[in-house]
Design a protein around this motif. Structure first.
Motif, PDB file in Angstrom:
ATOM      1  N   THR A  55      -6.358  -8.680  -7.671  1.00 48.07           N
ATOM      2  CA  THR A  55      -6.428  -7.817  -8.852  1.00 48.07           C
ATOM      3  C   THR A  55      -6.220  -6.354  -8.449  1.00 48.07           C
ATOM      4  O   THR A  55      -6.274  -5.992  -7.258  1.00 48.07           O
ATOM      5  CB  THR A  55      -7.797  -7.940  -9.539  1.00 48.07           C
ATOM      6  OG1 THR A  55      -8.805  -7.429  -8.650  1.00 48.07           O
ATOM      7  CG2 THR A  55      -8.105  -9.386  -9.886  1.00 48.07           C
ATOM      8  N   ILE A  56      -6.013  -5.522  -9.461  1.00 41.21           N
ATOM      9  CA  ILE A  56      -5.895  -4.086  -9.215  1.00 41.21           C
ATOM     10  C   ILE A  56      -7.207  -3.541  -8.662  1.00 41.21           C
ATOM     11  O   ILE A  56      -7.215  -2.672  -7.781  1.00 41.21           O
ATOM     12  CB  ILE A  56      -5.489  -3.361 -10.513  1.00 41.21           C
ATOM     13  CG1 ILE A  56      -4.064  -3.758 -10.910  1.00 41.21           C
ATOM     14  CG2 ILE A  56      -5.596  -1.837 -10.358  1.00 41.21           C
ATOM     15  CD1 ILE A  56      -3.635  -3.313 -12.282  1.00 41.21           C
ATOM     16  N   ALA A  57      -8.333  -4.076  -9.120  1.00 38.72           N
ATOM     17  CA  ALA A  57      -9.638  -3.658  -8.600  1.00 38.72           C
ATOM     18  C   ALA A  57      -9.753  -3.990  -7.110  1.00 38.72           C
ATOM     19  O   ALA A  57     -10.301  -3.192  -6.326  1.00 38.72           O
ATOM     20  CB  ALA A  57     -10.762  -4.320  -9.396  1.00 38.72           C
ATOM     21  N   ASP A  58      -9.239  -5.174  -6.706  1.00 35.34           N
ATOM     22  CA  ASP A  58      -9.221  -5.529  -5.276  1.00 35.34           C
ATOM     23  C   ASP A  58      -8.418  -4.492  -4.488  1.00 35.34           C
ATOM     24  O   ASP A  58      -8.835  -4.050  -3.411  1.00 35.34           O
ATOM     25  CB  ASP A  58      -8.586  -6.910  -5.070  1.00 35.34           C
ATOM     26  CG  ASP A  58      -9.419  -8.049  -5.612  1.00 35.34           C
ATOM     27  OD1 ASP A  58     -10.623  -7.834  -5.868  1.00 35.34           O
ATOM     28  OD2 ASP A  58      -8.860  -9.150  -5.788  1.00 35.34           O
ATOM     29  N   PHE A  59      -7.265  -4.168  -5.020  1.00 37.37           N
ATOM     30  CA  PHE A  59      -6.377  -3.204  -4.349  1.00 37.37           C
ATOM     31  C   PHE A  59      -7.077  -1.854  -4.187  1.00 37.37           C
ATOM     32  O   PHE A  59      -7.055  -1.249  -3.115  1.00 37.37           O
ATOM     33  CB  PHE A  59      -5.093  -3.048  -5.171  1.00 37.37           C
ATOM     34  CG  PHE A  59      -4.127  -2.029  -4.634  1.00 37.37           C
ATOM     35  CD1 PHE A  59      -3.320  -2.307  -3.535  1.00 37.37           C
ATOM     36  CD2 PHE A  59      -4.019  -0.781  -5.234  1.00 37.37           C
ATOM     37  CE1 PHE A  59      -2.428  -1.364  -3.046  1.00 37.37           C
ATOM     38  CE2 PHE A  59      -3.131   0.169  -4.762  1.00 37.37           C
ATOM     39  CZ  PHE A  59      -2.331  -0.115  -3.661  1.00 37.37           C
ATOM     40  N   GLN A  60      -7.731  -1.401  -5.246  1.00 41.93           N
ATOM     41  CA  GLN A  60      -8.390  -0.103  -5.190  1.00 41.93           C
ATOM     42  C   GLN A  60      -9.562  -0.105  -4.220  1.00 41.93           C
ATOM     43  O   GLN A  60      -9.871   0.920  -3.606  1.00 41.93           O
ATOM     44  CB  GLN A  60      -8.843   0.310  -6.598  1.00 41.93           C
ATOM     45  CG  GLN A  60      -7.664   0.597  -7.522  1.00 41.93           C
ATOM     46  CD  GLN A  60      -8.070   0.886  -8.955  1.00 41.93           C
ATOM     47  OE1 GLN A  60      -9.179   0.541  -9.376  1.00 41.93           O
ATOM     48  NE2 GLN A  60      -7.182   1.510  -9.711  1.00 41.93           N
ATOM     49  N   ALA A  61     -10.190  -1.264  -4.042  1.00 39.26           N
ATOM     50  CA  ALA A  61     -11.303  -1.371  -3.094  1.00 39.26           C
ATOM     51  C   ALA A  61     -10.816  -1.372  -1.644  1.00 39.26           C
ATOM     52  O   ALA A  61     -11.491  -0.847  -0.750  1.00 39.26           O
ATOM     53  CB  ALA A  61     -12.108  -2.647  -3.373  1.00 39.26           C
ATOM     54  N   LYS A  62      -9.635  -1.946  -1.420  1.00 40.94           N
ATOM     55  CA  LYS A  62      -9.132  -2.101  -0.055  1.00 40.94           C
ATOM     56  C   LYS A  62      -8.187  -0.983   0.392  1.00 40.94           C
ATOM     57  O   LYS A  62      -8.015  -0.740   1.583  1.00 40.94           O
ATOM     58  CB  LYS A  62      -8.397  -3.447   0.083  1.00 40.94           C
ATOM     59  CG  LYS A  62      -9.291  -4.673  -0.010  1.00 40.94           C
ATOM     60  CD  LYS A  62      -8.474  -5.947   0.050  1.00 40.94           C
ATOM     61  CE  LYS A  62      -9.342  -7.191  -0.122  1.00 40.94           C
ATOM     62  NZ  LYS A  62     -10.212  -7.440   1.043  1.00 40.94           N
ATOM     63  N   VAL A  63      -7.533  -0.310  -0.559  1.00 39.11           N
ATOM     64  CA  VAL A  63      -6.519   0.690  -0.223  1.00 39.11           C
ATOM     65  C   VAL A  63      -6.935   2.052  -0.797  1.00 39.11           C
ATOM     66  O   VAL A  63      -6.828   2.276  -1.995  1.00 39.11           O
ATOM     67  CB  VAL A  63      -5.131   0.291  -0.774  1.00 39.11           C
ATOM     68  CG1 VAL A  63      -4.074   1.304  -0.329  1.00 39.11           C
ATOM     69  CG2 VAL A  63      -4.754  -1.113  -0.326  1.00 39.11           C
ATOM     70  N   PRO A  64      -7.430   2.956   0.053  1.00 40.55           N
ATOM     71  CA  PRO A  64      -7.851   4.266  -0.444  1.00 40.55           C
ATOM     72  C   PRO A  64      -6.648   5.146  -0.790  1.00 40.55           C
ATOM     73  O   PRO A  64      -5.536   4.922  -0.308  1.00 40.55           O
ATOM     74  CB  PRO A  64      -8.616   4.854   0.748  1.00 40.55           C
ATOM     75  CG  PRO A  64      -8.006   4.201   1.951  1.00 40.55           C
ATOM     76  CD  PRO A  64      -7.640   2.807   1.503  1.00 40.55           C
ATOM     77  N   VAL A  65      -6.873   6.128  -1.633  1.00 37.12           N
ATOM     78  CA  VAL A  65      -5.843   7.119  -1.936  1.00 37.12           C
ATOM     79  C   VAL A  65      -5.615   7.965  -0.692  1.00 37.12           C
ATOM     80  O   VAL A  65      -6.557   8.431  -0.049  1.00 37.12           O
ATOM     81  CB  VAL A  65      -6.265   8.009  -3.123  1.00 37.12           C
ATOM     82  CG1 VAL A  65      -5.292   9.159  -3.320  1.00 37.12           C
ATOM     83  CG2 VAL A  65      -6.371   7.164  -4.390  1.00 37.12           C
ATOM     84  N   ARG A  66      -4.333   8.156  -0.356  1.00 37.28           N
ATOM     85  CA  ARG A  66      -3.982   8.947   0.824  1.00 37.28           C
ATOM     86  C   ARG A  66      -2.888   9.952   0.472  1.00 37.28           C
ATOM     87  O   ARG A  66      -2.051   9.687  -0.383  1.00 37.28           O
ATOM     88  CB  ARG A  66      -3.444   8.055   1.948  1.00 37.28           C
ATOM     89  CG  ARG A  66      -4.439   7.116   2.618  1.00 37.28           C
ATOM     90  CD  ARG A  66      -3.706   6.261   3.631  1.00 37.28           C
ATOM     91  NE  ARG A  66      -4.562   5.518   4.525  1.00 37.28           N
ATOM     92  CZ  ARG A  66      -4.913   4.247   4.361  1.00 37.28           C
ATOM     93  NH1 ARG A  66      -4.500   3.591   3.280  1.00 37.28           N
ATOM     94  NH2 ARG A  66      -5.679   3.627   5.250  1.00 37.28           N
ATOM     95  N   ASP A  67      -2.885  11.069   1.184  1.00 48.04           N
ATOM     96  CA  ASP A  67      -1.734  11.965   1.147  1.00 48.04           C
ATOM     97  C   ASP A  67      -0.916  11.737   2.411  1.00 48.04           C
ATOM     98  O   ASP A  67      -1.176  10.789   3.174  1.00 48.04           O
ATOM     99  CB  ASP A  67      -2.170  13.429   1.005  1.00 48.04           C
ATOM    100  CG  ASP A  67      -3.051  13.902   2.164  1.00 48.04           C
ATOM    101  OD1 ASP A  67      -3.165  13.184   3.194  1.00 48.04           O
ATOM    102  OD2 ASP A  67      -3.629  14.999   2.048  1.00 48.04           O
ATOM    103  N   TYR A  68       0.083  12.586   2.638  1.00 50.68           N
ATOM    104  CA  TYR A  68       0.991  12.371   3.774  1.00 50.68           C
ATOM    105  C   TYR A  68       0.234  12.352   5.101  1.00 50.68           C
ATOM    106  O   TYR A  68       0.471  11.485   5.945  1.00 50.68           O
ATOM    107  CB  TYR A  68       2.065  13.460   3.785  1.00 50.68           C
ATOM    108  CG  TYR A  68       3.142  13.225   4.820  1.00 50.68           C
ATOM    109  CD1 TYR A  68       4.249  12.434   4.518  1.00 50.68           C
ATOM    110  CD2 TYR A  68       3.056  13.774   6.099  1.00 50.68           C
ATOM    111  CE1 TYR A  68       5.242  12.197   5.459  1.00 50.68           C
ATOM    112  CE2 TYR A  68       4.039  13.543   7.055  1.00 50.68           C
ATOM    113  CZ  TYR A  68       5.131  12.761   6.730  1.00 50.68           C
ATOM    114  OH  TYR A  68       6.104  12.524   7.672  1.00 50.68           O
ATOM    115  N   GLU A  69      -0.669  13.306   5.277  1.00 48.92           N
ATOM    116  CA  GLU A  69      -1.389  13.395   6.549  1.00 48.92           C
ATOM    117  C   GLU A  69      -2.229  12.152   6.794  1.00 48.92           C
ATOM    118  O   GLU A  69      -2.307  11.654   7.923  1.00 48.92           O
ATOM    119  CB  GLU A  69      -2.276  14.647   6.567  1.00 48.92           C
ATOM    120  CG  GLU A  69      -1.517  15.934   6.841  1.00 48.92           C
ATOM    121  CD  GLU A  69      -0.788  15.908   8.172  1.00 48.92           C
ATOM    122  OE1 GLU A  69      -1.412  15.561   9.197  1.00 48.92           O
ATOM    123  OE2 GLU A  69       0.416  16.200   8.186  1.00 48.92           O
ATOM    124  N   ALA A  70      -2.863  11.640   5.747  1.00 51.83           N
ATOM    125  CA  ALA A  70      -3.720  10.466   5.910  1.00 51.83           C
ATOM    126  C   ALA A  70      -2.910   9.205   6.177  1.00 51.83           C
ATOM    127  O   ALA A  70      -3.416   8.241   6.770  1.00 51.83           O
ATOM    128  CB  ALA A  70      -4.584  10.282   4.664  1.00 51.83           C
TER     129      ALA A  70
END
Length: 493
Positions: A55-70
Motif C-alpha cells: 500500500t501507499i502507507a507501506d511505502f511511506q513507512a519504508k521510504v522517507p522523503v529525501r532531497d538530492y543530498e540524502a
C-alpha cells in the motif's frame, strides 16, 4: 496540409488523454504499483523492501522523503556507472543541473522516462490546437531557446543540460520548422548565441517562440534593436508564446510592449526530474497535473514541511489553495524525492496546479514565511495600479540596517518607473500586508519597518547571473531568499 493534420492528431490525443484525466486516482495507483514492480530488484528496491510493499502507507513507512543530498549515496553509484541502483540498468542520460549546496547535480533520465518529456511538450501544443482550432503556427518556424545540445560523457552515460538533451529528440515532422539551427544552438556563450539567433531568425516566418521569459526578453530586445520595430511587426504571424520556469505575470505587460500586441501563451512545468504539468486551456491559468507520466506524486503542506514526520498526502486528499511541497517517485529512479518546488491546486476536477515558489526560497528572518506567490501577487497588483513595468526583481531581508528597524529590501529593475516611487512603495507594502498576515503583524508591532525599494540599473540582474555563471539557458533568478547573497552583490558594487 500540416495544419489540417495537426487538428486531427490533436483530436486523437485529446480523447486518449481524457481516459486518465477522468480516472485520476486509479491512474496514480497504477503508476505507483508499476514503479515498485519495475524497481523491486534494484539496490534501492532491495534496501527498502519493495517486494513487501502493498500500500501507499507501506511505502511511506519504508521510504522517507529525501532531497538530492540524502539520496546521494545511491546517485553517486549510479553516476559511477553501476547498473541497477535506483532503476533497472543504467540511465540513458544524466541531466546536469547546478545545485546550491551540492555543486553539480546529476539527475537520471531513463529509456522509460525520456518519452514523457517529449510527449508532454507536444501534448501541450495539441491541447491548445484542440481547444482553439488554431493550428497555422505548425506551418511556420518555431524557436526553442535552450542550452547547447553538445553532450559530455561520464562513465559511459551521456550528460548535459536537460534542454540540450531534449534537443536530440525533436520529432522528424518538426525538424524543418525548428530553430535555431544546430550549429547556432551549439554556441555555449549565451550573449553570442542570442546575437546569432537574432541574425538567423530576423528574415524568417516565426510563429511560435518558447523559453524562460527573462531570456526570451533578451532575445526580443535585441531583435527590436536590430530591426527598429516591435517583435509583432518583425514576425507578423507570431501568435503563440510557450514558457516555463517562472511566473509569467510580472513579464506580461513588458512582453506585450515588446511584441506590440497580445499573443496567446501556454505555461509548461518541465524539470530535469520530470515533466509535471502543462496548461491545457486558455480559459484558466492552472496547469494539468500529468498523472499518467511515470510519476507518483505526494504532497506535504509547506508550513508543516520542516516539522518532524509531516503528513504525506496523495491526490486523493489534497485541498484547493493550500501551499504544498511536491514529492515525486519516478520511472527514472527518484524515490519520495523532494524537488524543492511548492505548488497549490487550482482545480480538483481535473487536478490542476500552479507553482507558488521554492520550499527553500522564502523570507522568514522574523517568522513571517513570505513565499514567492505572495510577493509576485502584490507586485503585480501595484505595477498595474501605477502603470509601471518591471524587468526583474528579487527580495531579501535586511536584518542589521545601519539605522532604524529591520526591513524587507526589494531589488527592482524597472523598465518603466512609477511616477511616484514613494506611493508605489507604500502601496506595495500595504499589498504585502494583505498577502501575509505574519508580515502585517510584524509591521503593526514595530518589529519591522515598511519595505525599502532599491532600484537596480538596466541589465543589472543579467550582470549578476553572468557573475554566477548562470546567464541564459534554463537558469532563473530566485524571487526571494532568506539571506542577502544576491542583495549584497549590488551593495558591494
Amino acid at each position: 496540409m500540416k495544419a489540417f493534420l495537426a487538428k486531427l492528431f490533436a483530436s486523437y490525443i485529446h480523447r486518449k488523454e481524457n481516459k486518465w484525466i477522468t480516472n485520476p486516482i486509479e491512474t496514480q495507483n497504477n503508476v505507483f504499483k508499476s514503479l515498485l514492480k519495475q524497481a523491486q530488484n534494484t539496490e534501492f528496491g532491495t534496501d527498502h523492501d519493495f517486494k513487501n510493499i502493498q500500500t501507499i502507507a507501506d511505502f511511506q513507512a519504508k521510504v522517507p522523503v529525501r532531497d538530492y543530498e540524502a539520496l546521494r549515496l545511491y546517485i553517486d553509484k549510479m553516476v559511477a556507472g553501476q547498473p541497477n541502483i535506483l532503476w533497472p540498468n543504467k540511465p540513458l542520460y544524466l541531466a546536469k543541473t547546478s545545485g546550491t549546496t551540492s555543486g553539480a547535480k546529476y539527475i537520471p533520465l531513463t529509456k522509460e522516462s525520456m518519452p514523457y518529456h517529449i510527449d508532454a511538450a507536444r501534448n501541450a501544443l495539441l491541447a491548445y490546437i484542440h481547444e482553439t482550432g488554431k493550428s497555422d503556427f505548425v506551418s511556420g518556424k518555431m524557436i526553442f531557446l535552450q542550452g547547447s545540445p553538445i553532450l559530455d560523457e561520464k562513465n559511459g552515460i551521456k550528460l548535459g543540460r536537460l534542454s540540450g538533451i531534449v534537443a536530440h529528440f525533436v520529432p522528424d515532422y518538426l525538424q524543418k520548422n525548428r530553430m535555431p539551427s544546430w550549429d547556432i544552438n551549439c554556441i555555449e556563450d549565451w550573449e553570442t548565441k542570442v546575437d546569432a539567433i537574432v541574425n538567423e531568425t530576423l528574415p524568417l516566418n516565426m510563429t511560435l517562440i518558447s523559453g524562460i521569459p527573462s531570456w526570451v526578453q533578451m532575445y526580443f530586445e535585441k531583435l527590436i534593436e536590430k530591426a527598429n520595430k516591435p517583435v509583432g511587426q518583425i514576425f507578423k504571424n507570431f501568435n503563440l508564446f510557450v514558457y516555463g520556469g517562472v511566473n509569467y505575470e510580472p513579464y506580461r505587460q513588458k512582453f506585450e510592449g515588446l511584441i506590440g500586441r497580445k499573443v496567446d501563451a501556454i505555461e509548461l512545468y518541465p524539470a530535469s526530474e520530470g515533466f509535471f504539468a502543462y496548461q491545457n486551456s486558455q480559459k484558466d491559468n492552472g496547469m494539468l497535473l500529468l498523472l499518467n507520466a511515470g510519476i507518483f506524486y505526494e504532497f506535504i503542506k509547506a508550513d508543516e514541511f520542516f516539522t518532524e514526520n509531516p503528513t504525506r498526502y496523495t491526490i486523493a486528499n489534497v485541498e484547493l489553495g493550500v501551499n504544498y511541497a511536491i514529492i515525486i517517485s519516478t520511472n527514472a529512479g527518484l524515490w519520495a524525492y523532494n524537488i524543492g518546488d511548492t505548488v497549490e491546486f487550482t482545480s480538483l476536477h481535473p487536478f490542476k496546479i500552479r507553482v507558488t515558489g521554492r520550499i527553500k526560497h522564502f523570507i522568514s528572518a522574523f517568522g513571517e514565511h513570505v513565499i514567492a506567490k505572495e510577493v509576485e501577487t502584490a507586485l503585480q497588483l501595484v505595477v498595474n495600479k501605477h502603470r509601471a513595468q518591471i524587468t526583474e526583481f528579487t527580495v531579501a531581508p535586511q536584518i542589521t540596517p545601519y539605522e532604524g528597524l529591520p526591513y524587507h529590501e526589494w531589488l527592482i529593475e524597472f523598465e518603466k518607473e512609477p511616477e511616484n516611487l514613494q506611493a508605489f512603495s507604500e502601496d506595495l507594502d500595504n499589498e504585502m500586508r494583505k498577502q501575509n498576515v505574519y508580515y502585517d503583524d510584524l509591521i503593526a508591532g514595530n518589529v519591522l519597518r515598511k519595505l525599502v525599494i532599491q532600484k537596480i540599473e538596466k541589465n543589472g540582474f543579467q550582470e549578476y547571473m553572468k557573475s554566477q555563471g548562470k546567464l541564459g539557458g534554463q537558469n532563473k533568478l530566485p524571487r526571494l531568499a532568506n539571506d542577502r547573497k544576491i542583495a549584497d552583490f549590488f551593495v558591494s558594487k
